[in-house]
Scaffold this motif. Structure first.
Motif, mmCIF file in Angstrom:
data_model
loop_
_atom_site.group_PDB
_atom_site.id
_atom_site.type_symbol
_atom_site.label_atom_id
_atom_site.label_comp_id
_atom_site.label_asym_id
_atom_site.label_seq_id
_atom_site.Cartn_x
_atom_site.Cartn_y
_atom_site.Cartn_z
ATOM 1 N N THR A 59 -4.463 2.469 -9.366
ATOM 2 C CA THR A 59 -5.091 1.142 -9.235
ATOM 3 C C THR A 59 -4.398 0.261 -8.191
ATOM 4 O O THR A 59 -4.677 -0.927 -8.089
ATOM 5 C CB THR A 59 -5.089 0.405 -10.594
ATOM 6 O OG1 THR A 59 -3.767 0.464 -11.137
ATOM 7 C CG2 THR A 59 -6.074 1.013 -11.560
ATOM 8 N N GLY A 60 -3.475 0.824 -7.427
ATOM 9 C CA GLY A 60 -2.824 0.022 -6.400
ATOM 10 C C GLY A 60 -1.986 0.897 -5.486
ATOM 11 O O GLY A 60 -1.766 2.071 -5.770
ATOM 12 N N VAL A 61 -1.533 0.303 -4.371
ATOM 13 C CA VAL A 61 -0.702 1.024 -3.392
ATOM 14 C C VAL A 61 0.354 0.062 -2.893
ATOM 15 O O VAL A 61 0.071 -1.126 -2.679
ATOM 16 C CB VAL A 61 -1.557 1.490 -2.175
ATOM 17 C CG1 VAL A 61 -0.699 2.262 -1.176
ATOM 18 C CG2 VAL A 61 -2.751 2.323 -2.613
ATOM 19 N N VAL A 68 6.083 -2.980 -6.724
ATOM 20 C CA VAL A 68 5.271 -2.053 -7.524
ATOM 21 C C VAL A 68 4.829 -2.700 -8.830
ATOM 22 O O VAL A 68 5.603 -3.400 -9.482
ATOM 23 C CB VAL A 68 6.096 -0.783 -7.845
ATOM 24 C CG1 VAL A 68 5.435 0.039 -8.947
ATOM 25 C CG2 VAL A 68 6.289 0.065 -6.592
ATOM 26 N N VAL A 69 3.560 -2.458 -9.188
ATOM 27 C CA VAL A 69 3.117 -2.771 -10.557
ATOM 28 C C VAL A 69 2.552 -1.472 -11.143
ATOM 29 O O VAL A 69 2.172 -0.566 -10.390
ATOM 30 C CB VAL A 69 2.069 -3.918 -10.619
ATOM 31 C CG1 VAL A 69 2.601 -5.211 -10.019
ATOM 32 C CG2 VAL A 69 0.764 -3.507 -9.985
ATOM 33 N N PRO A 70 2.513 -1.365 -12.473
ATOM 34 C CA PRO A 70 2.027 -0.125 -13.068
ATOM 35 C C PRO A 70 0.654 0.252 -12.519
ATOM 36 O O PRO A 70 -0.231 -0.595 -12.383
ATOM 37 C CB PRO A 70 1.981 -0.466 -14.564
ATOM 38 C CG PRO A 70 3.055 -1.509 -14.733
ATOM 39 C CD PRO A 70 2.990 -2.336 -13.481
ATOM 40 N N GLY A 71 0.509 1.543 -12.208
ATOM 41 C CA GLY A 71 -0.757 2.033 -11.668
ATOM 42 C C GLY A 71 -0.732 2.236 -10.164
ATOM 43 O O GLY A 71 -1.631 2.844 -9.591
ATOM 44 N N ALA A 96 5.112 3.059 -10.944
ATOM 45 C CA ALA A 96 4.351 3.833 -9.950
ATOM 46 C C ALA A 96 3.920 5.149 -10.592
ATOM 47 O O ALA A 96 4.727 5.828 -11.249
ATOM 48 C CB ALA A 96 5.194 4.092 -8.704
ATOM 49 N N VAL A 97 2.639 5.509 -10.392
ATOM 50 C CA VAL A 97 2.122 6.707 -11.056
ATOM 51 C C VAL A 97 2.212 7.941 -10.164
ATOM 52 O O VAL A 97 1.987 9.064 -10.627
ATOM 53 C CB VAL A 97 0.658 6.502 -11.513
ATOM 54 C CG1 VAL A 97 0.590 5.475 -12.624
ATOM 55 C CG2 VAL A 97 -0.233 6.097 -10.328
ATOM 56 N N ALA A 98 2.505 7.742 -8.887
ATOM 57 C CA ALA A 98 2.648 8.877 -7.971
ATOM 58 C C ALA A 98 3.401 8.405 -6.740
ATOM 59 O O ALA A 98 3.476 7.204 -6.474
ATOM 60 C CB ALA A 98 1.276 9.421 -7.565
ATOM 61 N N VAL A 99 3.951 9.363 -5.991
ATOM 62 C CA VAL A 99 4.685 9.044 -4.769
ATOM 63 C C VAL A 99 4.075 9.841 -3.631
ATOM 64 O O VAL A 99 3.821 11.040 -3.767
ATOM 65 C CB VAL A 99 6.188 9.398 -4.932
ATOM 66 C CG1 VAL A 99 6.933 9.252 -3.611
ATOM 67 C CG2 VAL A 99 6.826 8.523 -6.017
ATOM 68 N N VAL A 133 -9.072 2.800 0.404
ATOM 69 C CA VAL A 133 -9.881 3.519 -0.586
ATOM 70 C C VAL A 133 -9.656 2.933 -1.988
ATOM 71 O O VAL A 133 -10.603 2.622 -2.711
ATOM 72 C CB VAL A 133 -9.544 5.033 -0.567
ATOM 73 C CG1 VAL A 133 -10.335 5.755 -1.659
ATOM 74 C CG2 VAL A 133 -9.840 5.632 0.802
ATOM 75 N N VAL A 134 -8.378 2.739 -2.350
ATOM 76 C CA VAL A 134 -8.073 2.298 -3.722
ATOM 77 C C VAL A 134 -8.641 0.900 -3.983
ATOM 78 O O VAL A 134 -9.156 0.623 -5.070
ATOM 79 C CB VAL A 134 -6.549 2.333 -3.967
ATOM 80 C CG1 VAL A 134 -6.173 1.630 -5.265
ATOM 81 C CG2 VAL A 134 -6.057 3.775 -3.972
ATOM 82 N N TYR A 135 -8.555 0.009 -3.000
ATOM 83 C CA TYR A 135 -9.047 -1.360 -3.216
ATOM 84 C C TYR A 135 -10.540 -1.515 -2.873
ATOM 85 O O TYR A 135 -11.053 -2.631 -2.809
ATOM 86 C CB TYR A 135 -8.197 -2.368 -2.434
ATOM 87 C CG TYR A 135 -6.755 -2.434 -2.941
ATOM 88 C CD1 TYR A 135 -6.483 -2.821 -4.258
ATOM 89 C CD2 TYR A 135 -5.691 -2.086 -2.128
ATOM 90 C CE1 TYR A 135 -5.172 -2.856 -4.733
ATOM 91 C CE2 TYR A 135 -4.371 -2.123 -2.598
ATOM 92 C CZ TYR A 135 -4.126 -2.509 -3.901
ATOM 93 O OH TYR A 135 -2.839 -2.547 -4.386
#
Ligand SMILES: CC(=O)N[C@H]1[C@@H](OP(=O)(O)OP(=O)(O)OC[C@H]2O[C@@H](n3ccc(=O)[nH]c3=O)[C@H](O)[C@@H]2O)O[C@H](CO)[C@@H](O)[C@@H]1O[C@H](C)C(=O)N[C@@H](C)C(=O)N[C@H](CCC(=O)O)C(=O)O
Ligand SMILES: Nc1ncnc2c1ncn2[C@@H]1O[C@H](COP(=O)(O)OP(=O)(O)OP(=O)(O)O)[C@@H](O)[C@H]1O
Length: 542
Positions: A59-61, A68-71, A96-99, A133-135
């Motif tokens: 939900t974010g980058v 960073v916020v969760p997601g 962060a859910v991925a790097v 893409v994400v936003y």
């Protein structure tokens, strides 16, 4: 320090699957040889974390671990001082859910990172595309304008924003001075924010009913892919003058970076000021359609430009100038620049042509630009002439050409002496220091040499280089004063020297709220010093 930017986060971002993002942007899971499709992407080690193929909602980058916020996906970019991947554990700890990083970054990750890792050859470049893409492709849902050029970006964006607000509705503005969405503004961390922040701000703007965005585009931003994933409706080029050669090396490279904003996929169309040779080159070679604009009455080939300023009356009241702008259809429109000097005729004309290119009726654009009030630190009149006080102006000129223009703009509105207070930045282009000194001694009556942002340099060394330039014009430094006691003392000294008919202009820092000395940012603003000392002078003289 947490950036003021963190206040702007969209409230509703539909989750995108990490797996879909990976497929769409050719991100390759670290350590999964089956899916490595780019030789340069091959990981040198396999950071074991949760399996690379794990799918998670995104939900974010961001590229900054402290934002960073969760997601969020955290993008670890190879920096000038550190590899961002070093901060991936902190980013994951923050949610962060991925790097996403490159092979060199992957090699820095701990085995127990606890989040999937995806690889890309150029993390800086992909960060903006990911954010787009994400936003939800926010730049496609706003009318977007980007203004680049060495000087005039801030001024021109304020003029453009006013015109777009009048013609298209609620606006957003981003640049050196502030980040503003509708009525909410915060101090800006830099001229052009990082790509994920830019996309995020656009997403917030859309949630708040904004229809248009105007942003300054610095050459650093273009070089470092901060515009990646943004599709501008209109981009504008104001001019190219000596600056930032510490970063770009030479003028050709500097120009090439600026020109790359005018590219299919990045912008639909452009407006190019063709007063200098760089603008003429850009207009002639741009791969996207551009409208050319000549704003100097004597610019070579001005008559061939699509738009042209055909007359300008710079006005001697110091407030603004009336000018006539001829359009491609031959119609001549009378317009007004609300700031003094010919450079602001140029900026106002550019803004009007940009606004027209963005769909604003020309009369609406002309009217809105004429009504813009003071822009922080740009030819800003802080103390008005009267009650025995000189006119006191703050201006951001910090390049040789800008200094010439600023002094030329102020001279006609100065019946008495023109007093200039200037310094030059530390840890930046050293070659311009004597040039600034020479211009100061040639065009001002009294020159007060002080400090700007010395950063890690010895302040006296910077002042000495300016004084060397001044000596070329005034070998015995007549009416050239060096003040070692700091910038505020220099401003007070300048004001003490003046009478009502004089003008003090302090250049270099403009709106800046801090002064950087030996790694420490001190709260400092030229405007505040003027106002405080004006009060003291009025009290003392009463
Ligand atoms: C020269 C330049 O532009 N540098 C930019 C570059 O910094 P860098 O490569 O040194 O970053 P780094 O410190 O090595 O860190 C690498 C990565 O780790 C991240 N990191 C770092 C530390 C941490 O604790 N956590 C973390 O996540 C950083 O966010 C970065 O993504 O990448 C960083 C983000 O990715 C930018 O913040 C940084 O801009 C710095 C702050 C800067 O001052 N830039 C100026 C020169 C600039 O861009 N100026 C122009 C205007 C120029 C003008 O017209 O006057 C502007 O647009 O403002
Ligand atoms: N069109 C112009 N051409 C040359 N000089 C200009 C122009 N417009 C403004 N200036 C001068 O340059 C200074 C900086 O103007 P402005 O802040 O609008 O430009 P900028 O491109 O945003 O600068 P920066 O990138 O350094 O923030 C002004 O204070 C003025 O002295």
């Amino acid at each position: 320090m947490t950036s003021p930017l963190t206040q702007f986060r969209p409230e509703r971002v539909p989750a995108t699957s990490l797996r879909d993002l990976a497929a769409q942007l050719h991100l390759t899971p670290a350590g999964d040889p089956c899916v490595v499709d780019s030789p340069a992407s091959s990981p040198t080690s396999t950071p074991a974390s949760s399996p690379a193929s794990t799918d998670v909602p995104v939900t974010g980058v961001t590229v900054a671990s402290d934002a960073v916020v969760p997601g969020d996906v955290f993008v670890g970019v190879p920096g000038f001082t550190a590899h961002g991947a070093r901060f991936a554990p902190a980013a994951v700890a923050a949610g962060a859910v991925a790097v996403v990083t490159d092979a060199a970054g992957a090699a820095l990750l701990p085995a127990d990172l606890g989040a999937p890792v995806l690889l890309h050859d150029d993390p800086r470049a992909v960060a903006g595309v990911l954010a787009d893409v994400v936003y939800g492709g926010p730049s496609d849902r706003l009318t977007t304008v980007g203004v680049t050029g060495t000087n005039g970006k801030t001024t021109t964006t304020y003029f453009v924003e006013a015109a777009l607000r009048a013609g298209l509705g609620t606006s957003a503005l981003m640049g050196t001075v502030e980040l503003r969405i509708g009525d909410q503004g915060v101090e800006s961390p830099r001229t052009t924010v990082e790509a994920p922040a830019l996309h995020r701000l656009m997403a917030v703007a859309l949630e708040r009913g904004v229809t248009n965005l105007t942003t300054e585009v610095s050459s650093h931003a273009i070089a470092l892919h901060r515009l990646a994933g943004v599709r501008f409706d209109v981009v504008a080029f104001t001019n190219l003058q000596r600056d930032h050669l510490d970063f770009h090396g030479d003028m050709e490279s500097y120009f090439a970076v600026k020109a790359s904003l005018f590219a299919p996929g990045q912008a639909a169309r452009g407006v190019v000021v063709v007063d200098d040779e760089w603008g003429r080159r850009l207009a002639a070679t741009s791969p996207i359609p551009v409208a050319s604009l000549a704003t100097h009455l004597d610019a070579p080939d001005a008559e061939r430009a699509d738009w042209r300023v055909v007359s300008a009356d710079i006005g001697l009241d110091g407030v603004g100038s009336t000018f006539d702008l001829r359009g491609p259809d031959g119609a001549v429109h009378t317009a007004f620049s609300p700031l003094p000097g010919l450079v602001n005729v140029s900026n106002a004309a550019t803004a009007i042509v940009v606004a027209v290119s963005a769909g604003v009726p020309i009369d609406v654009a002309i009217d809105a630009v004429a009504r813009v009030t003071a822009i922080p630190g740009r030819m800003e009149r802080v103390v008005e002439r009267g009650q025995g006080l000189a006119l006191c102006i703050v201006d951001y000129a910090h390049t040789p050409d800008a200094l010439v223009y600023a002094l030329e703009a102020v001279r006609p509105i100065t019946p008495g002496r023109l007093v200039l207070v200037l310094g030059s930045d530390g840890d930046r282009d050293q070659g311009k220091r004597p040039m600034l000194g020479e211009i100061a001694a040639r065009l001002a009556d009294v020159v007060v040499v002080t400090d700007e942002n010395p950063r890690s340099e010895v302040p006296g060394t910077i002042r000495a280089a300016i004084l060397d330039g001044a000596r070329e014009v005034r070998p015995d430094l007549t009416d050239v004063v060096e003040i070692e006691a700091g910038r505020a003392a220099a401003l007070r000294h300048a004001m003490d020297l003046t009478r009502e008919g004089d003008t003090v202009i302090v250049t270099g820092k403009g709106h800046e709220p801090t002064q950087e000395i030996a790694g420490v940012f001190h709260r400092y603003n030229d405007r505040d010093v003027y106002l405080e000392h004006a009060r003291t002078l009025l009290r003392d003289r009463a």
